[in-house]
Enzyme design. Structure first.
Site, PDB file in Angstrom:
ATOM      1  N   CYS A   1     -83.378  22.326 -92.017  1.00 34.71           N
ATOM      2  CA  CYS A   1     -82.807  23.288 -90.737  1.00 34.71           C
ATOM      3  C   CYS A   1     -82.060  22.581 -89.720  1.00 34.71           C
ATOM      4  O   CYS A   1     -82.823  22.482 -89.215  1.00 34.71           O
ATOM      5  CB  CYS A   1     -84.489  23.974 -89.976  1.00 34.71           C
ATOM      6  SG  CYS A   1     -83.973  25.335 -89.603  1.00 34.71           S
TER       7      CYS A   1
ATOM      8  N   CYS B   1     -83.166  24.135 -86.600  1.00 30.19           N
ATOM      9  CA  CYS B   1     -84.273  23.764 -85.582  1.00 30.19           C
ATOM     10  C   CYS B   1     -84.162  22.161 -85.260  1.00 30.19           C
ATOM     11  O   CYS B   1     -84.605  22.192 -84.120  1.00 30.19           O
ATOM     12  CB  CYS B   1     -85.724  23.785 -87.063  1.00 30.19           C
ATOM     13  SG  CYS B   1     -85.313  25.070 -88.272  1.00 30.19           S
ATOM     14  N   ASP B   2     -83.198  21.325 -86.231  1.00 31.30           N
ATOM     15  CA  ASP B   2     -83.362  20.308 -86.504  1.00 31.30           C
ATOM     16  C   ASP B   2     -82.070  19.068 -85.421  1.00 31.30           C
ATOM     17  O   ASP B   2     -82.710  17.871 -85.141  1.00 31.30           O
ATOM     18  CB  ASP B   2     -84.251  19.406 -86.873  1.00 31.30           C
ATOM     19  CG  ASP B   2     -85.662  20.012 -87.653  1.00 31.30           C
ATOM     20  OD1 ASP B   2     -86.363  20.112 -86.025  1.00 31.30           O
ATOM     21  OD2 ASP B   2     -86.034  19.646 -88.261  1.00 31.30           O
TER      22      ASP B   2
END
Ligand code: NDP
Length: 311
Positions: free
Chosen positions: A134, A137-138
């Site tokens: 993701c 997300c990261d």
């Protein structure tokens, strides 16, 4: 005969737990069957920085624990068990856990989706330490670093373009010589100064002890291998929605996601609602899963009020 519950929520990720909070506060006495590996994809997310309400980053498991405690505090009952079968042919609906058969007037399905992985031992070992599925997300953690994305579909190109805004360079690795992604996405990636391509290439190893330091690539035509230093690897080879229990009863799209009436969480059967990634292949964020969990609970409440036959 088991009690005919107002609502059973299947799944204990952000969608299911948010649905539980709303349903409990509406006095629907929800039962959440969270699965034996509860929490969903957040459980493999190291730092969450984009869920509103938290000034400092928290881990995925911390966020899930907070949501779970909140759901219990407002009265939701949560059991750690897997649903093994459902019968949605008539109301009340039947939900079976193997040990127990339960009845419900309505069901919220929030079983999520799972990212597909390459299946390498090194990928498992370095998950959350440079390996991610993701970019939203990261990606932030790879500012001005070199990263790689694996895959050839729209997700891979989308992740590549997102990461190109943050990272120093992005290497898009695909096992064939052409992308599957839509033309417009392909053109955007091809024209981007920070994006490079590794065609006809598969990752045979992710390198690094405590965090990712590189990858080993194999050319699918010649078999030749090479190592490339890289700080982050984003796997974008597709997701699998967890719909196996339901696809017999409910309409799914071509990729297996539950179909919902646009703008709602209503599935093809009255009284069955779907929230979170099990019905969302586009956004897939904790906050969008939570918001659709809220919608599902509100729609369930309205359904129960408007359908006296099942009450
Ligand atoms: P796709 O199934 O479309 O693509 C998966 C990609 O991963 C393919 O290129 C495939 O290769 C590759 N792949 C699969 N398994 C492996 C493996 N083991 N090793 C290496 N490569 C592998 O999945 P997406 O998640 O990209 O997209 C899913 C759906 O969602 C699509 O319909 C897509 O259009 C849609 N979507 C739309 C978006 C948008 O409109 N903005 C954004 C994201 C997704 P190969 O090509 O060889 O099969």
């Amino acid at each position: 005969m088991p009690e005919n519950r107002d609502v059973i929520i299947i799944g204990g990720g952000p969608a299911g737990l948010t649905a539980a909070i709303y349903a409990a506060r509406a006095n629907l006495h929800p039962l959440v069957i969270e699965g034996t590996a509860p929490g969903g994809q957040l459980m493999i997310t190291s730092d969450v920085e984009n869920y509103p309400g938290f000034r400092d980053p928290l881990t995925g498991p911390e966020l899930i624990a907070a949501m779970r405690a909140q759901a219990e505090r407002v009265g939701a009952q949560i059991v750690t068990n897997d649903v093994t079968a459902v019968d949605l042919s008539k109301q009340p609906f039947l939900v079976s856990t193997g040990q127990e058969n339960l009845l419900a007037k309505s069901i919220i399905i929030a079983t999520g989706a799972a990212a597909k992985w390459l299946g390498l031992a090194s990928e498992q070992r370095l998950m959350g330490r440079g390996v991610s599925a993701c970019a939203t997300c990261d990606g932030f953690f790879f500012r001005d670093r070199d990263v790689a994305v694996i895959g050839g579909g729209d997700t891979a190109v989308e992740e590549t373009l997102y990461l190109a805004k943050i990272a120093r360079s992005v290497l898009l690795i695909h096992r064939r010589a052409e992308l599957r992604a839509s033309k417009i996405m392909q053109e955007r990636a091809a024209g981007h100064a920070k994006v490079n391509f590794a065609w006809n290439s598969v990752v045979t190893e992710i390198l690094g002890e405590d965090s990712v330091t590189g990858i080993r690539l194999q050319d699918t035509r010649t078999g030749a291998t090479r190592e490339i230093p890289i700080a982050g690897v984003f796997i974008a080879i597709g997701h699998q929605p967890n719909t196996a229990l339901f696809s017999r009863w409910l309409e799914c799209d071509d990729s297996g996601y539950l179909k919902t009436v646009p703008g709602t969480t209503r599935t093809s059967l009255p009284g069955i609602f779907a929230a979170g990634d099990v019905q969302d292949r586009v956004y897939r964020q904790a906050v969008t899963a939570a918001s659709s969990g809220c919608m599902a609970a509100l729609e369930t409440e309205r359904f129960l009020l408007a359908t006296p036959a099942v009450v």
